[in-house]
Design an enzyme around this catalytic site. Structure first.
Site, short mmCIF file in Angstrom:
data_model
loop_
_atom_site.label_atom_id
_atom_site.label_comp_id
_atom_site.label_asym_id
_atom_site.label_seq_id
_atom_site.Cartn_x
_atom_site.Cartn_y
_atom_site.Cartn_z
N LYS A 1 0.73 -1.26 -0.12
CA LYS A 1 0.04 -0.04 -0.03
C LYS A 1 0.93 1.18 -0.20
O LYS A 1 2.07 1.11 0.67
CB LYS A 1 -0.75 -0.07 1.17
CG LYS A 1 -2.11 0.99 1.20
CD LYS A 1 -3.09 0.27 0.44
CE LYS A 1 -4.34 0.90 0.04
NZ LYS A 1 -5.54 0.41 -0.06
N ASP B 1 -7.02 4.15 -4.67
CA ASP B 1 -7.75 4.29 -3.42
C ASP B 1 -8.37 5.83 -3.21
O ASP B 1 -8.47 6.13 -4.05
CB ASP B 1 -6.69 3.86 -2.28
CG ASP B 1 -7.12 3.71 -0.79
OD1 ASP B 1 -7.85 2.18 -0.74
OD2 ASP B 1 -7.32 4.04 0.07
P1 NDP Z 1 -13.00 7.81 -3.06
O1 NDP Z 1 -11.72 8.91 -2.81
O2 NDP Z 1 -13.64 7.49 -4.30
O3 NDP Z 1 -14.01 8.21 -2.08
C1 NDP Z 1 -14.08 8.18 -0.70
C2 NDP Z 1 -15.20 8.49 -0.06
O4 NDP Z 1 -15.35 8.46 1.24
C3 NDP Z 1 -15.68 9.97 -0.41
O5 NDP Z 1 -17.12 10.10 -0.33
C4 NDP Z 1 -15.07 10.70 0.56
O6 NDP Z 1 -15.59 12.08 1.08
C5 NDP Z 1 -15.30 9.72 1.90
N1 NDP Z 1 -14.36 9.93 2.97
C6 NDP Z 1 -13.01 9.89 2.89
N2 NDP Z 1 -12.56 10.20 3.96
C7 NDP Z 1 -13.50 10.44 4.72
C8 NDP Z 1 -13.58 10.72 6.33
N3 NDP Z 1 -12.34 10.62 7.03
N4 NDP Z 1 -14.94 10.80 6.75
C9 NDP Z 1 -15.91 10.65 6.18
N5 NDP Z 1 -15.88 10.48 4.95
C10 NDP Z 1 -14.64 10.27 4.03
O7 NDP Z 1 -12.38 6.28 -2.31
P2 NDP Z 1 -13.04 4.88 -2.64
O8 NDP Z 1 -14.18 4.86 -2.87
O9 NDP Z 1 -11.99 4.29 -3.61
O10 NDP Z 1 -12.51 4.28 -1.44
C11 NDP Z 1 -13.58 4.20 -0.06
C12 NDP Z 1 -12.94 3.06 0.84
O11 NDP Z 1 -13.16 1.68 0.19
C13 NDP Z 1 -11.51 3.15 1.45
O12 NDP Z 1 -11.35 2.50 2.63
C14 NDP Z 1 -10.63 2.39 0.51
O13 NDP Z 1 -9.45 2.02 1.13
C15 NDP Z 1 -11.54 1.39 0.31
N6 NDP Z 1 -11.17 0.45 -0.86
C16 NDP Z 1 -11.24 0.80 -2.09
C17 NDP Z 1 -10.97 0.13 -3.14
C18 NDP Z 1 -10.88 0.66 -4.66
O14 NDP Z 1 -11.05 -0.19 -5.48
N7 NDP Z 1 -11.05 2.09 -4.99
C19 NDP Z 1 -10.70 -1.32 -2.90
C20 NDP Z 1 -11.03 -1.84 -1.73
C21 NDP Z 1 -11.09 -1.04 -0.63
P3 NDP Z 1 -15.00 13.28 0.69
O15 NDP Z 1 -15.19 13.36 -0.77
O16 NDP Z 1 -15.59 14.50 1.43
O17 NDP Z 1 -13.40 13.22 0.98
#
Ligand code: NDP
Length: 448
Positions: free
Chosen positions: A126, A166
């Site tokens: 990571k 991510d």
């Molecule tokens: P994105 O950046 O596309 O979206 C993240 C979302 O979560 C946004 O809506 C963001 O809001 C919100 N968010 C982030 N940090 C916080 C916080 N501290 N408090 C509240 N909301 C928050 O990321 P992903 O959708 O790709 O990833 C989301 C999760 O899924 C993570 O845990 C990631 O590790 C996990 N994941 C992702 C994979 C992938 O293929 N993308 C694979 C496996 C797991 P805002 O826009 O306001 O920051």
């Protein structure tokens, strides 16, 4: 047994005392895996878990870049190469101001188990940066990504380490990162996954984590003769994982009522249908707006600032935003409101108390390392297609994704079912199944 687990954790705490998220992830694994090691002679006395909690390599580096006003900015870049026993390091890059060693080591550690569960030959890693993409222009994002890759390229490669996206790293960022890698190495290889479709990407990769999370929920419900059709579903986040989890729930006949971002959540009791979801995708992916804009477009919905969606009554909850976004009180509320199934789209979104509450209530609970593995699994399929220099169709990739999610579910049952009660502890199942494959490879390769 308690004594053995505590002895091990004391050692890990001594070495990593200032890394709370990493310790949280290790504790959860140790509690289920150490009893298994003790019962199985081949693993006993080999310090396998102690070796697994130490990254094989961790790189930090300076990232200098120039913003639009001509100021020189300095960020910190990281890559944690956690374990390569079963394949090249594989895992995403996160760009978020909260990024530090603790968060990346927790994610890299979880990734080792997750990648093992996919049945594909991928080790765990990571990386990322404390760079905040919010409010930056496309040119600033490009300059940052190029600067980041101008150091990272030394440490990665298609047979060494293959990063992906991510939080904060989507298609746009992968493009800029890939461009600089290609220029510096002078070769076109599958060194990053999540690439665009015209330059080496795989169909279904953008959808895979969200879809996989819902496929896993569907598998769990099927063990009870139930399914997603007609169920009310709360989802947190509105990024990549949340968007495609919502899309799949809608396709399967469920009703999605919430989405969120770091400023709060929206609830739409009429249901977020495909048209409304298309609005959210445009808002988030093209306009880079805030989720609160939803209520301007759909005034019957409500927005709650700085709140999480877990107070809303639902049958199924899909936490898809970030780590520790669902605590013990949230879990209690969900259970009191009749929630029967939680499938984690994010990594470690439920804290320790929340996981205990779900397991004690014996509901269907899937930890992210099992339920969100569809993303990395499809990245593995992207690597295979790159090696073959060939593209599978959407249906081919989707059916492989469904097969992999089904296999992970079966592994969790094999290692997690209680023979007496029949209850499946998917946390235990995922941890042990993930451990066994990596541990067997480490034993075969000797002390390296
Ligand atoms: P994105 O950046 O596309 O979206 C993240 C979302 O979560 C946004 O809506 C963001 O809001 C919100 N968010 C982030 N940090 C916080 C916080 N501290 N408090 C509240 N909301 C928050 O990321 P992903 O959708 O790709 O990833 C989301 C999760 O899924 C993570 O845990 C990631 O590790 C996990 N994941 C992702 C994979 C992938 O293929 N993308 C694979 C496996 C797991 P805002 O826009 O306001 O920051």
């Amino acid at each position: 047994m308690k004594h053995k687990i505590e002895g091990f954790l004391d050692l890990v705490r001594q070495r990593n005392g200032h890394e709370p998220e990493f310790l949280q992830a290790v504790e959860e694994v140790a509690e289920t895996v150490i009893p298994y090691i003790v019962q199985h002679d081949i693993y006993h006395g080999k310090n396998i878990l102690l070796r697994m909690v130490e990254p094989e390599r961790a790189v930090t580096f300076r990232v200098n870049w120039v913003d639009d006003s001509g100021e020189i900015q300095v960020n910190r870049g990281y890559r944690i190469q956690m374990n390569s026993a079963i394949g090249p390091y594989k895992g995403g890059l996160r760009f978020h101001p909260s990024v530090n060693m603790s968060i990346l080591k927790f994610l890299a550690f979880e990734q080792v188990f997750k990648n093992s569960l996919t049945t594909l030959p991928m080790g765990g890693g990571k990386g990322g940066s404390d760079f905040d993409p919010k409010g930056k222009s496309d040119n600033e994002i490009m300059r940052f990504c190029h600067a980041f890759m101008s150091e990272l390229f030394r440490h990665i490669g298609p047979n060494t380490d293959v990063p992906a996206g991510d939080i904060g790293v989507g298609g746009r960022e992968i493009g800029f990162l890939f461009g600089m890698y290609k220029k510096l190495r002078n070769e076109f290889t599958g060194v990053l996954t999540g690439k665009g479709m015209t330059w080496g990407g795989s169909l279904i990769r953008p959808e895979a984590t969200g879809y996989g999370t819902v496929y896993f929920a569907q598998k769990m419900l099927q063990t009870k003769g139930d399914d997603i059709g007609g169920k009310t579903v709360t989802i947190s986040g509105s990024g990549n994982v949340a968007q495609y989890a919502a899309e799949k729930v809608i396709q399967l006949g469920g009703k999605v009522i919430t989405l969120s971002d770091s400023s709060g959540y929206i609830v739409d009791n009429e249901g977020i249908n495909s048209d409304k979801l298309a609005f959210v995708m445009d808002l988030k992916n093209n306009k880079r707006g805030r989720i609160s804009a939803y209520i301007e477009a759909y005034p019957t919905a409500k927005f709650f600032a700085n709140k999480r969606p877990w107070n809303e009554p639902c049958d199924i909850a899909l936490p898809c935003a970030t780590q520790n976004e669902l605590d013990g009180n949230d879990a209690k509320t969900l259970l009191e409101n009749g929630c029967i199934c939680v499938s984690e789209g994010a990594n470690m979104p439920s804290n320790k108390e929340a996981v205990s509450a779900f397991l004690n209530a014996k509901i269907l609970f899937a930890p992210g390392k099992a339920s969100n593995a569809g993303g990395v699994a499809t990245s593995g399929l992207e690597m295979t297609q790159n090696s073959l220099r060939y593209n599978w169709t959407r249906d081919e990739v989707d059916s492989k994704l469904q097969e992999i999610m089904g296999n992970i579910h079966d592994k969790c049952i094999e290692f997690g079912r209680d023979d007496k009660t029949g209850y499946v502890d998917y946390v235990k199942g995922a941890n042990i199944a993930g451990f066994v494959k990596v541990a067997d490879a480490m034993l075969a390769q000797g002390v390296v």
